[in-house]
Write a protein that holds these residues in place. Structure first.
Motif, PDB file in Angstrom:
ATOM      1  N   SER A   1     -39.119 104.585  54.758  1.00  0.00           N
ATOM      2  CA  SER A   1     -38.164 105.177  53.807  1.00  0.00           C
ATOM      3  C   SER A   1     -37.482 106.374  54.459  1.00  0.00           C
ATOM      4  O   SER A   1     -36.335 106.680  54.162  1.00  0.00           O
ATOM      5  CB  SER A   1     -38.892 105.629  52.554  1.00  0.00           C
TER       6      SER A   1
ATOM      7  N   GLN B   1     -31.982 100.724  55.842  1.00  0.00           N
ATOM      8  CA  GLN B   1     -31.588 102.112  55.634  1.00  0.00           C
ATOM      9  C   GLN B   1     -32.811 103.014  55.505  1.00  0.00           C
ATOM     10  O   GLN B   1     -33.865 102.585  55.028  1.00  0.00           O
ATOM     11  CB  GLN B   1     -30.743 102.216  54.377  1.00  0.00           C
ATOM     12  N   PHE B   2     -32.626 104.238  55.940  1.00  0.00           N
ATOM     13  CA  PHE B   2     -33.678 105.246  55.756  1.00  0.00           C
ATOM     14  C   PHE B   2     -33.009 106.609  55.671  1.00  0.00           C
ATOM     15  O   PHE B   2     -31.825 106.751  55.993  1.00  0.00           O
ATOM     16  CB  PHE B   2     -34.671 105.204  56.931  1.00  0.00           C
ATOM     17  N   ASP B   3     -33.780 107.590  55.241  1.00  0.00           N
ATOM     18  CA  ASP B   3     -33.303 108.974  55.286  1.00  0.00           C
ATOM     19  C   ASP B   3     -33.836 109.630  56.542  1.00  0.00           C
ATOM     20  O   ASP B   3     -34.900 109.256  57.041  1.00  0.00           O
ATOM     21  CB  ASP B   3     -33.744 109.746  54.036  1.00  0.00           C
ATOM     22  N   TYR B   4     -33.083 110.589  57.031  1.00  0.00           N
ATOM     23  CA  TYR B   4     -33.420 111.240  58.308  1.00  0.00           C
ATOM     24  C   TYR B   4     -33.659 112.726  58.091  1.00  0.00           C
ATOM     25  O   TYR B   4     -32.898 113.380  57.382  1.00  0.00           O
ATOM     26  CB  TYR B   4     -32.253 111.030  59.280  1.00  0.00           C
TER      27      TYR B   4
ATOM     28  N   GLY C   1     -39.453 110.229  69.886  1.00  0.00           N
ATOM     29  CA  GLY C   1     -38.650 109.996  71.087  1.00  0.00           C
ATOM     30  C   GLY C   1     -37.845 108.730  70.860  1.00  0.00           C
ATOM     31  O   GLY C   1     -36.710 108.603  71.273  1.00  0.00           O
ATOM     32  N   GLY C   2     -38.470 107.804  70.156  1.00  0.00           N
ATOM     33  CA  GLY C   2     -37.725 106.653  69.641  1.00  0.00           C
ATOM     34  C   GLY C   2     -37.612 105.469  70.574  1.00  0.00           C
ATOM     35  O   GLY C   2     -36.995 104.466  70.224  1.00  0.00           O
ATOM     36  N   GLN C   3     -38.220 105.557  71.768  1.00  0.00           N
ATOM     37  CA  GLN C   3     -37.984 104.472  72.723  1.00  0.00           C
ATOM     38  C   GLN C   3     -38.744 103.196  72.363  1.00  0.00           C
ATOM     39  O   GLN C   3     -38.454 102.123  72.898  1.00  0.00           O
ATOM     40  CB  GLN C   3     -38.299 104.941  74.142  1.00  0.00           C
TER      41      GLN C   3
ATOM     42  N   ILE D   1     -37.129 102.922  67.775  1.00  0.00           N
ATOM     43  CA  ILE D   1     -35.754 102.490  67.489  1.00  0.00           C
ATOM     44  C   ILE D   1     -35.579 100.983  67.724  1.00  0.00           C
ATOM     45  O   ILE D   1     -35.035 100.291  66.862  1.00  0.00           O
ATOM     46  CB  ILE D   1     -34.730 103.368  68.244  1.00  0.00           C
ATOM     47  N   PRO D   2     -36.078 100.433  68.851  1.00  0.00           N
ATOM     48  CA  PRO D   2     -36.017  98.964  68.977  1.00  0.00           C
ATOM     49  C   PRO D   2     -36.776  98.239  67.859  1.00  0.00           C
ATOM     50  O   PRO D   2     -36.341  97.179  67.391  1.00  0.00           O
ATOM     51  CB  PRO D   2     -36.686  98.691  70.334  1.00  0.00           C
TER      52      PRO D   2
ATOM     53  N   MET E   1     -30.966  97.365  61.343  1.00  0.00           N
ATOM     54  CA  MET E   1     -31.873  98.366  60.780  1.00  0.00           C
ATOM     55  C   MET E   1     -31.724  98.433  59.269  1.00  0.00           C
ATOM     56  O   MET E   1     -30.617  98.387  58.755  1.00  0.00           O
ATOM     57  CB  MET E   1     -31.535  99.760  61.335  1.00  0.00           C
TER      58      MET E   1
ATOM     59  N   LEU F   1     -40.436 110.185  64.241  1.00  0.00           N
ATOM     60  CA  LEU F   1     -39.576 109.840  65.376  1.00  0.00           C
ATOM     61  C   LEU F   1     -39.897 110.835  66.491  1.00  0.00           C
ATOM     62  O   LEU F   1     -39.512 111.997  66.430  1.00  0.00           O
ATOM     63  CB  LEU F   1     -38.100 109.933  64.963  1.00  0.00           C
TER      64      LEU F   1
ATOM     65  N   LYS G   1     -34.564  98.250  64.861  1.00  0.00           N
ATOM     66  CA  LYS G   1     -33.438  97.324  65.034  1.00  0.00           C
ATOM     67  C   LYS G   1     -33.849  95.899  64.704  1.00  0.00           C
ATOM     68  O   LYS G   1     -33.057  95.123  64.177  1.00  0.00           O
ATOM     69  CB  LYS G   1     -32.942  97.368  66.477  1.00  0.00           C
TER      70      LYS G   1
END
Lengths: 265, 169
Positions: free
Chosen positions: A46, A3-6, A30-32, A35-36, A1, A28, A39
């Protein structure tokens, strides 16, 4: 991944402002899928704006002739909800068939729609049931929402808040899942609603979910699997990959549509 | 350099605080930051389920979730199913008795996925169990012994009452 801010905003207003003010923010939900994707470095936001704390976006309500589902409602909740099972069993079954239990706990209906994966299940339900998509800015008709593979009518700082489904007279979703991923190789949602009959296909089209108007017209005259058995979608518009070529998918559309009509309740 | 985040997790009953990069996955935070090595990293792409843990009671693949998303959450790993004195949970005991593991790599995830099932469906049939374990891959057992173990723990293998205490909580 990369980098990013959350960020984990506490209100929709704060979330909208973050989306507006960050360089390349992504939601984001749920990210399913996201997130992949991160990755694999297929996306480089950003900032991530996590809607996980916005409990007001996770609900299911039955009012009058409609079911309202909050955008951040996980698939697992839709699958077991008593009102959905009673008035929209086809949608409960669709939700129950997404991925696996762990994915269904995190993945959300709004996330699935906003991503508009050409093999996702929910877009077929929304298009076939003529659902209304409510956002932080407006109401979008299902026919206006899906704009091609991974493309929607949503603006950069627009957030889906709720999806309103009518109670269909009858409906069914049947999918031919890829045995490994459970994504639809072809999925067909057929529905007869007060607004008419609709047939929506996911998993097969190069431009993502699409309607088959020829089948809709045939079913309006005669609701039976036989009525559509001679209708084939154009091969040149179909996806073609190692899981199935275009001709195979076009063939499957008719087969699965017939099964859906036969299964409709 | 992007900003780091302070998070708090309750892992198997113990409150833990740590600092993570926003992009750190929950499984990485558990294993690398907190030394919780029960959940395994298999495929790291959401397919194998070896990293499955319970987040606030629900099975989640911890490689499909950012550590930051879990801030404040209660995490239960397979190790946390056992009693404090080390007595195995009836589900763990059933895995032992039915030889539901060979190499053991998938076991932590299998146990958490099975716990999630028994919480919502204390009396599953064989199909329920297979559906619930759909996201967890095992390359040794051929699944049959795992399914038997879960059914046995639920008391639905053959006859008998449920042996899983707290499964309906």
């Amino acid at each position: 991944m990369y980098q990013f801010d959350y960020h984990r905003p506490a209100s929709l207003k704060e979330a909208s402002e973050l989306l507006k003010n960050c360089d390349e923010a992504k939601i984001l939900a749920g990210g399913q899928t996201l997130i992949p994707t991160l990755k694999q470095r297929l996306a480089m936001p950003s900032d991530l704006v996590d809607l996980g704390a916005l409990k007001e976006l996770s609900f299911i309500k039955a009012e009058g002739d409609a079911i309202m589902i909050g955008a951040a409602t996980p698939h697992a909740d839709v699958a077991v909800n008593a009102d959905v099972r009673k008035h929209l069993p086809s949608l409960a079954k669709l939700a129950e068939g997404i991925g696996d239990p762990a994915v269904r706990h995190k993945g959300t209906i709004g996330g699935s729609l906003a991503n508009n994966d050409p093999s996702a299940d929910y877009p077929a339900a929304v298009l076939a049931l003529d659902a209304k998509i409510h956002t932080t800015k407006r109401l979008i008709e299902a026919d206006e929402f899906f704009k091609g593979m991974f493309e929607t009518a949503l603006g950069d700082d627009e957030i889906i808040t709720e999806i309103t489904f009518p109670h269909p007279k009858r409906a069914a979703y049947v999918k031919f899942p890829n045995p490994a991923s459970r994504y639809a190789m072809v999925g067909v949602f057929v529905a007869e609603t007060p607004m008419g009959i609709r047939v929506a296909v996911t998993g097969a089209g190069q431009e993502g979910v699409f309607r088959v108007k020829e089948m809709e017209e045939a079913l309006a005259k005669n609701w039976s699997a036989d009525a559509i058995s001679g209708i084939k979608v154009p091969v040149e518009n179909m996806l073609s990959d190692l899981h199935g070529d275009a001709e195979y998918r076009a063939h499957l559309v008719t087969v699965i549509a017939k099964r859906a009509v036969a299964a409709a309740i | 350099m992007k900003s780091e985040l302070d998070i708090m997790l309750t892992v198997d009953g113990a409150e833990e605080r740590t600092t993570v990069e926003p992009r750190m996955l929950l499984i990485q935070a558990l294993r690398e930051k907190l030394g919780v090595k029960g959940p395994h990293i298999g495929c790291e792409s959401g397919r194998c389920g070896a990293c499955t843990v319970l987040v606030n009671g629900e099975a989640v693949k911890s490689c499909m979730m950012l550590a930051a998303q879990a801030d404040g959450a209660k995490i239960t790993t397979a190790a946390g199913l056992a009693a404090e004195d080390g007595t195995l949970h009836p589900l763990q005991q059933a895995f032992h008795e039915h030889h539901a593991l060979q190499c053991g790599y998938c076991t932590p995830g299998m146990l958490c996925a099975a716990m999630d099932l028994l919480k919502t469906n204390p009396k599953p049939n064989e199909n329920d169990v297979r559906q619930a374990l759909r996201g967890n891959l095992c390359r040794c057992t051929g699944y049959q012994h795992i399914v038997d173990a879960v059914l046995s723990a639920a008391g639905t293998l053959g006859s008998g009452a449920s042996a899983v205490k707290g499964a309906a909580e």
